[in-house]
Design a protein around this motif. Structure first.
Motif, PDB file in Angstrom:
ATOM      1  N   PHE A 142       0.976  -1.294  -0.219  1.00 36.58           N
ATOM      2  CA  PHE A 142       0.132  -0.115   0.104  1.00 36.58           C
ATOM      3  C   PHE A 142       0.980   1.133  -0.132  1.00 36.58           C
ATOM      4  O   PHE A 142       1.757   1.193   1.136  1.00 36.58           O
ATOM      5  CB  PHE A 142      -0.830   0.045   1.186  1.00 36.58           C
ATOM      6  CG  PHE A 142      -1.982  -0.843   1.350  1.00 36.58           C
ATOM      7  CD1 PHE A 142      -1.616  -2.246   2.060  1.00 36.58           C
ATOM      8  CD2 PHE A 142      -3.190  -0.806   1.146  1.00 36.58           C
ATOM      9  CE1 PHE A 142      -2.400  -3.282   2.211  1.00 36.58           C
ATOM     10  CE2 PHE A 142      -4.275  -1.887   1.145  1.00 36.58           C
ATOM     11  CZ  PHE A 142      -3.639  -3.098   1.716  1.00 36.58           C
ATOM     12  N   LEU A 195      -4.197   5.826   1.306  1.00 42.44           N
ATOM     13  CA  LEU A 195      -4.957   5.289   2.782  1.00 42.44           C
ATOM     14  C   LEU A 195      -5.510   6.476   3.269  1.00 42.44           C
ATOM     15  O   LEU A 195      -6.634   6.145   4.298  1.00 42.44           O
ATOM     16  CB  LEU A 195      -3.674   4.793   3.677  1.00 42.44           C
ATOM     17  CG  LEU A 195      -3.210   3.515   3.186  1.00 42.44           C
ATOM     18  CD1 LEU A 195      -2.104   3.026   4.252  1.00 42.44           C
ATOM     19  CD2 LEU A 195      -4.031   2.379   2.897  1.00 42.44           C
ATOM     20  N   LEU A 209     -11.644   1.449   7.438  1.00 41.09           N
ATOM     21  CA  LEU A 209     -10.403   1.009   6.860  1.00 41.09           C
ATOM     22  C   LEU A 209     -10.114  -0.100   7.513  1.00 41.09           C
ATOM     23  O   LEU A 209      -9.327  -1.170   7.239  1.00 41.09           O
ATOM     24  CB  LEU A 209      -9.691   2.092   6.600  1.00 41.09           C
ATOM     25  CG  LEU A 209      -8.185   1.702   6.175  1.00 41.09           C
ATOM     26  CD1 LEU A 209      -8.304   1.221   4.707  1.00 41.09           C
ATOM     27  CD2 LEU A 209      -7.437   3.082   5.855  1.00 41.09           C
ATOM     28  N   ASP A 210      -9.988   0.149   9.157  1.00 39.76           N
ATOM     29  CA  ASP A 210      -9.294  -0.908   9.994  1.00 39.76           C
ATOM     30  C   ASP A 210      -9.928  -2.237   9.926  1.00 39.76           C
ATOM     31  O   ASP A 210      -9.389  -3.294   9.829  1.00 39.76           O
ATOM     32  CB  ASP A 210      -9.484  -0.257  11.637  1.00 39.76           C
ATOM     33  CG  ASP A 210      -8.587  -1.110  12.519  1.00 39.76           C
ATOM     34  OD1 ASP A 210      -7.511  -1.306  12.244  1.00 39.76           O
ATOM     35  OD2 ASP A 210      -9.338  -1.383  13.269  1.00 39.76           O
ATOM     36  N   LEU A 245      -9.349  -3.709   6.713  1.00 40.49           N
ATOM     37  CA  LEU A 245      -7.690  -4.591   6.530  1.00 40.49           C
ATOM     38  C   LEU A 245      -7.554  -5.667   7.411  1.00 40.49           C
ATOM     39  O   LEU A 245      -6.809  -6.725   7.389  1.00 40.49           O
ATOM     40  CB  LEU A 245      -6.688  -3.466   6.883  1.00 40.49           C
ATOM     41  CG  LEU A 245      -6.429  -2.358   6.143  1.00 40.49           C
ATOM     42  CD1 LEU A 245      -5.680  -1.101   6.723  1.00 40.49           C
ATOM     43  CD2 LEU A 245      -5.772  -2.770   4.890  1.00 40.49           C
ATOM     44  N   SER A 246      -8.233  -5.701   8.718  1.00 37.13           N
ATOM     45  CA  SER A 246      -8.184  -6.714   9.904  1.00 37.13           C
ATOM     46  C   SER A 246      -8.566  -7.979   9.223  1.00 37.13           C
ATOM     47  O   SER A 246      -7.954  -8.967   9.840  1.00 37.13           O
ATOM     48  CB  SER A 246      -9.083  -6.399  10.928  1.00 37.13           C
ATOM     49  OG  SER A 246     -10.558  -6.337  10.804  1.00 37.13           O
ATOM     50  N   LEU A 252      -7.933  -9.142   6.212  1.00 36.27           N
ATOM     51  CA  LEU A 252      -7.038  -9.538   4.836  1.00 36.27           C
ATOM     52  C   LEU A 252      -5.818 -10.780   5.627  1.00 36.27           C
ATOM     53  O   LEU A 252      -5.343 -10.523   6.821  1.00 36.27           O
ATOM     54  CB  LEU A 252      -6.092  -8.517   4.454  1.00 36.27           C
ATOM     55  CG  LEU A 252      -6.784  -7.535   3.688  1.00 36.27           C
ATOM     56  CD1 LEU A 252      -5.992  -6.152   3.551  1.00 36.27           C
ATOM     57  CD2 LEU A 252      -7.308  -8.297   2.349  1.00 36.27           C
ATOM     58  N   CYS A 255       0.754  -7.334   4.558  1.00 33.44           N
ATOM     59  CA  CYS A 255       0.357  -6.193   4.048  1.00 33.44           C
ATOM     60  C   CYS A 255       1.625  -5.111   4.366  1.00 33.44           C
ATOM     61  O   CYS A 255       1.997  -4.949   5.593  1.00 33.44           O
ATOM     62  CB  CYS A 255      -0.871  -5.671   4.830  1.00 33.44           C
ATOM     63  SG  CYS A 255      -2.191  -6.402   4.143  1.00 33.44           S
ATOM     64  N   ILE A 268      -4.657   2.251  12.090  1.00 34.93           N
ATOM     65  CA  ILE A 268      -4.476   1.118  11.363  1.00 34.93           C
ATOM     66  C   ILE A 268      -2.887   0.300  11.710  1.00 34.93           C
ATOM     67  O   ILE A 268      -2.594  -0.314  10.831  1.00 34.93           O
ATOM     68  CB  ILE A 268      -4.875   1.227   9.744  1.00 34.93           C
ATOM     69  CG1 ILE A 268      -4.173   2.430   9.341  1.00 34.93           C
ATOM     70  CG2 ILE A 268      -6.364   1.308   9.807  1.00 34.93           C
ATOM     71  CD1 ILE A 268      -4.333   2.516   7.735  1.00 34.93           C
ATOM     72  N   ARG A 284      -2.231  -3.131  11.431  1.00 37.21           N
ATOM     73  CA  ARG A 284      -2.341  -3.826  10.303  1.00 37.21           C
ATOM     74  C   ARG A 284      -1.339  -4.363   9.165  1.00 37.21           C
ATOM     75  O   ARG A 284      -1.643  -5.052   8.296  1.00 37.21           O
ATOM     76  CB  ARG A 284      -3.711  -3.341   9.761  1.00 37.21           C
ATOM     77  CG  ARG A 284      -4.738  -3.043  10.541  1.00 37.21           C
ATOM     78  CD  ARG A 284      -5.210  -4.378  11.156  1.00 37.21           C
ATOM     79  NE  ARG A 284      -6.457  -4.033  11.941  1.00 37.21           N
ATOM     80  CZ  ARG A 284      -6.708  -4.821  12.771  1.00 37.21           C
ATOM     81  NH1 ARG A 284      -6.362  -5.916  13.179  1.00 37.21           N
ATOM     82  NH2 ARG A 284      -7.826  -4.245  13.653  1.00 37.21           N
ATOM     83  N   PHE A 285      -0.043  -3.634   9.649  1.00 37.71           N
ATOM     84  CA  PHE A 285       0.838  -3.874   8.449  1.00 37.71           C
ATOM     85  C   PHE A 285       2.193  -4.704   9.179  1.00 37.71           C
ATOM     86  O   PHE A 285       2.454  -4.066  10.275  1.00 37.71           O
ATOM     87  CB  PHE A 285       1.276  -2.545   8.245  1.00 37.71           C
ATOM     88  CG  PHE A 285       0.305  -1.766   7.303  1.00 37.71           C
ATOM     89  CD1 PHE A 285       0.001  -2.086   6.067  1.00 37.71           C
ATOM     90  CD2 PHE A 285      -0.498  -0.998   7.876  1.00 37.71           C
ATOM     91  CE1 PHE A 285      -1.093  -1.481   5.237  1.00 37.71           C
ATOM     92  CE2 PHE A 285      -1.531  -0.339   7.415  1.00 37.71           C
ATOM     93  CZ  PHE A 285      -1.803  -0.425   6.010  1.00 37.71           C
ATOM     94  N   TRP A 342     -10.167 -11.578  -0.017  1.00 41.73           N
ATOM     95  CA  TRP A 342     -10.903 -11.809   1.240  1.00 41.73           C
ATOM     96  C   TRP A 342     -11.431 -13.189   1.368  1.00 41.73           C
ATOM     97  O   TRP A 342     -11.893 -14.007   2.346  1.00 41.73           O
ATOM     98  CB  TRP A 342     -12.077 -10.992   1.582  1.00 41.73           C
ATOM     99  CG  TRP A 342     -11.526  -9.826   2.230  1.00 41.73           C
ATOM    100  CD1 TRP A 342     -11.258  -9.510   3.524  1.00 41.73           C
ATOM    101  CD2 TRP A 342     -11.161  -8.596   1.393  1.00 41.73           C
ATOM    102  NE1 TRP A 342     -10.577  -8.065   3.815  1.00 41.73           N
ATOM    103  CE2 TRP A 342     -10.671  -7.552   2.367  1.00 41.73           C
ATOM    104  CE3 TRP A 342     -10.976  -8.190   0.159  1.00 41.73           C
ATOM    105  CZ2 TRP A 342     -10.054  -6.334   2.131  1.00 41.73           C
ATOM    106  CZ3 TRP A 342     -10.626  -7.010  -0.259  1.00 41.73           C
ATOM    107  CH2 TRP A 342     -10.329  -6.032   0.685  1.00 41.73           C
TER     108      TRP A 342
END
Ligand SMILES: [Mg+2]
Length: 215
Positions: free
Chosen positions: A8, A14, A92-93, A96-97, A99, A103, A123, A126-127, A213
């Motif tokens: 990303f 984002l 967004l959180d 992403l959660s 996936l 990331c 977030i 999430r990475f 997903w």
């Protein structure tokens, strides 16, 4: 197709283009060039356009032509109250959660700015990590070499199993050239191109690629 990795971009990807943050950073870049390098206000816009076009970032041009210290520059241009521009994005959180892929943030900005932005958006967790301008050794998108470095840092995933999301057409074109599944965040309604997909907001990703997903 089983995807392993998603890269990303950060700014204007984002969070939505037009919240004023990118313009404010640009204003700080202009000020740096005037106050710290001694350029005239009239010369700045053309030089920034030239450096951005030739090197991917203003910083790279300033390093090459004005021996600018990168950390001083990065601290100066990001010296902004991000809370004025950004707010938590629980949607967004949540997106992403769910996936399963690794990331990564892949940005021409620096780590400090990126982690501050992620923190405010809510977030950060999430990475896998942040691939920033320093990790890239100042080789920036859209240079193909920066993509190779990002792939190396992410553990050399197969490019066909990677997704790359960015708001810059030039960066997306490089992503396509590298064989990444590249998606443009289309902020200016650029005409549709066959070689990559596009969406108007990061939150449209589940509509565009529901397979990410899938169990
Ligand atoms: Mg961007």
């Amino acid at each position: 197709m089983h995807y392993s990795t998603i890269f990303f971009d950060l700014d204007d990807t984002l969070y939505p283009h037009g919240n004023g943050l990118w313009d404010a950073i640009g204003e700080r870049m202009n000020l740096f060039m005037i106050e710290k390098i001694g350029l005239t206000a009239m010369d700045v816009p053309a030089l920034r356009t030239q450096y951005f076009r030739d090197y991917g970032t203003t910083l790279r041009g300033l390093q090459l032509h004005h021996s600018v210290d990168s950390q001083e520059y990065l601290d100066y241009v990001h010296d902004l109250d991000l809370g004025e521009f950004l707010e938590p994005n629980p949607l967004l959180d949540e997106m992403l959660s769910d996936l399963k892929q690794d990331c990564w943030i892949f940005t021409n900005a620096d780590h400090k700015h990126a982690s501050n932005v992620l923190e405010i958006l809510g977030i950060s967790s999430r990475f896998q990590g942040i691939i920033d301008v320093t990790a890239l050794d100042f080789v920036c998108k859209p240079e193909l070499e920066s993509f190779q470095r990002a792939l190396d840092i992410a553990g050399c995933p197969e490019t066909s199993r990677c997704v790359f999301i960015d708001d810059s057409v030039e960066n997306i074109q490089s992503g396509v050239e590298m064989g990444l599944n590249s998606i443009l965040i289309n902020k200016q309604n650029t005409p549709h191109k066959e070689e990559y997909r596009q969406m108007s907001s990061i939150l449209d990703l589940p509509l565009l690629m529901p397979e990410l997903w899938a169990a």
